[in-house]
Design a protein around this motif. Structure first.
Motif, PDB file in Angstrom:
ATOM      1  N   CYS A   1      -8.472  -3.938  -9.871  1.00  0.00           N
ATOM      2  CA  CYS A   1      -8.570  -3.326  -8.547  1.00  0.00           C
ATOM      3  C   CYS A   1      -9.334  -4.283  -7.626  1.00  0.00           C
ATOM      4  CB  CYS A   1      -9.292  -1.987  -8.645  1.00  0.00           C
ATOM      5  SG  CYS A   1      -9.805  -1.327  -7.039  1.00  0.00           S
TER       6      CYS A   1
ATOM      7  N   GLN B   1      -6.658  -3.196 -14.456  1.00  0.00           N
ATOM      8  CA  GLN B   1      -5.459  -2.408 -14.185  1.00  0.00           C
ATOM      9  C   GLN B   1      -4.254  -3.218 -14.609  1.00  0.00           C
ATOM     10  OE1 GLN B   1      -6.324   0.608 -11.578  1.00  0.00           O
ATOM     11  NE2 GLN B   1      -5.858  -0.821  -9.921  1.00  0.00           N
ATOM     12  N   ASP B   2      -3.070  -2.569 -14.630  1.00  0.00           N
ATOM     13  CA  ASP B   2      -1.878  -3.371 -14.905  1.00  0.00           C
ATOM     14  C   ASP B   2      -1.217  -3.838 -13.610  1.00  0.00           C
ATOM     15  OD1 ASP B   2      -0.979  -0.877 -14.292  1.00  0.00           O
ATOM     16  OD2 ASP B   2      -0.272  -0.404 -16.320  1.00  0.00           O
ATOM     17  N   ASN B   3      -1.842  -3.547 -12.490  1.00  0.00           N
ATOM     18  CA  ASN B   3      -1.369  -4.103 -11.217  1.00  0.00           C
ATOM     19  C   ASN B   3      -2.588  -4.375 -10.344  1.00  0.00           C
ATOM     20  OD1 ASN B   3      -2.135  -1.703  -9.654  1.00  0.00           O
ATOM     21  ND2 ASN B   3      -0.472  -0.713 -10.759  1.00  0.00           N
ATOM     22  N   GLY B   4      -2.372  -4.981  -9.204  1.00  0.00           N
ATOM     23  CA  GLY B   4      -3.503  -5.327  -8.342  1.00  0.00           C
ATOM     24  C   GLY B   4      -3.737  -4.328  -7.229  1.00  0.00           C
ATOM     25  N   LYS B   5      -3.377  -3.052  -7.482  1.00  0.00           N
ATOM     26  CA  LYS B   5      -3.543  -2.046  -6.429  1.00  0.00           C
ATOM     27  C   LYS B   5      -4.949  -1.440  -6.449  1.00  0.00           C
ATOM     28  CE  LYS B   5       1.276  -0.691  -6.150  1.00  0.00           C
ATOM     29  NZ  LYS B   5       2.196   0.106  -6.942  1.00  0.00           N
TER      30      LYS B   5
ATOM     31  N   CYS C   1      -7.593   1.210  -7.082  1.00  0.00           N
ATOM     32  CA  CYS C   1      -7.599   2.255  -8.109  1.00  0.00           C
ATOM     33  C   CYS C   1      -7.888   3.630  -7.500  1.00  0.00           C
ATOM     34  CB  CYS C   1      -8.606   1.911  -9.203  1.00  0.00           C
ATOM     35  SG  CYS C   1     -10.329   2.196  -8.753  1.00  0.00           S
TER      36      CYS C   1
ATOM     37  N   ALA D   1      -5.181  -8.643 -14.053  1.00  0.00           N
ATOM     38  CA  ALA D   1      -4.980  -7.732 -12.921  1.00  0.00           C
ATOM     39  C   ALA D   1      -6.134  -6.749 -12.831  1.00  0.00           C
ATOM     40  CB  ALA D   1      -3.666  -6.974 -13.077  1.00  0.00           C
TER      41      ALA D   1
END
Ligand SMILES: [Zn+2]
Ligand SMILES: [Zn+2]
Length: 228
Positions: A47, A54-58, A60, A45
């Protein structure tokens, strides 16, 4: 037997299947297996705008700030390795202590991702003239030169200092220090990929992008850094 350029220890290379199938196609490694393990690839995952792990794909926080500053004219960037202790040590030795041979380690780390890059021009972020003189080489140019056809489109003002020597606040407030290389005559259209070793705050790459966009507004500029 090979010698690891990072720890200076001899090691025996594990000949992988690819090298057996394609003799002579891949260069021998300059990193021993235990040093190689210290360099951590970004992912799964990250940015989607700058490639930061990151721990998500949002998007940053840094990129959200750039989106506010640039009103949506953000820079699309990708990176391959986390800026961890090993990467930090590698860059300190390569840039601060002028351990020139370490550009081979950076080439080895970057090569698989670099081979997939597609653009009309590849433009390395330049070193300031005084750093270039002190080291005797341009750090980013030396890394990418054997991997891609480079275009020296940008130059850096003298006395600008290195971003790596500043704290985060000073980096963010750094002034535009890039300008069009006067030795480069001609016009440019199409897609440009800016190349750098590390994406820290993004300030450097955004400035480099701005300098190109001002001169060649028709161009589409993206960037690639080995580490983020
Ligand atoms: Zn090693
Ligand atoms: Zn980001």
């Amino acid at each position: 037997m090979s010698l690891c350029l990072f720890c200076d220890q001899p090691f025996t290379e594990d000949l992988d299947i690819r090298r057996l199938l394609l003799p002579g196609k891949s260069k021998p490694s300059c990193l021993c297996p235990s040093c190689r393990k210290q360099f951590e690839a970004i992912g799964p995952a990250f940015c989607p705008q700058c490639g930061r792990r990151q721990d998500n794909g949002k998007i940053c926080q840094d990129c959200q700030k750039w989106r506010r500053i640039y009103q949506g004219n953000f820079l699309q960037s990708q990176a391959v390795y986390c800026y961890n202790q090993a990467f930090h040590d590698l860059m300190v030795r390569y840039k601060r202590y002028g351990d020139y041979l370490l550009c081979q380690v950076l080439q080895e780390l970057a090569a698989p991702a670099v081979k997939k890059l597609a653009a009309d021009y590849f433009v390395p972020v330049p070193t300031s003239p005084e750093h270039r003189k002190k080291r005797g080489y341009d750090t980013v140019w030396e890394i990418f030169n054997p991997l891609l056809p480079l275009t020296p489109l940008l130059a850096k003002k003298a006395g600008a200092g290195a971003q790596g020597e500043k704290d985060k606040k000073a980096r963010m407030q750094a002034k535009q220090n890039f300008f069009l290389n006067p030795e480069f005559g001609g016009t440019i259209t199409g897609k440009i990929i800016l190349l750098d070793d590390i994406y820290t705050t993004g300030r450097t790459l955004y400035h480099a992008r701005d300098a190109i966009e001002t001169a060649f507004p028709e161009c589409q500029v993206e960037s690639f850094s080995i580490s983020r």
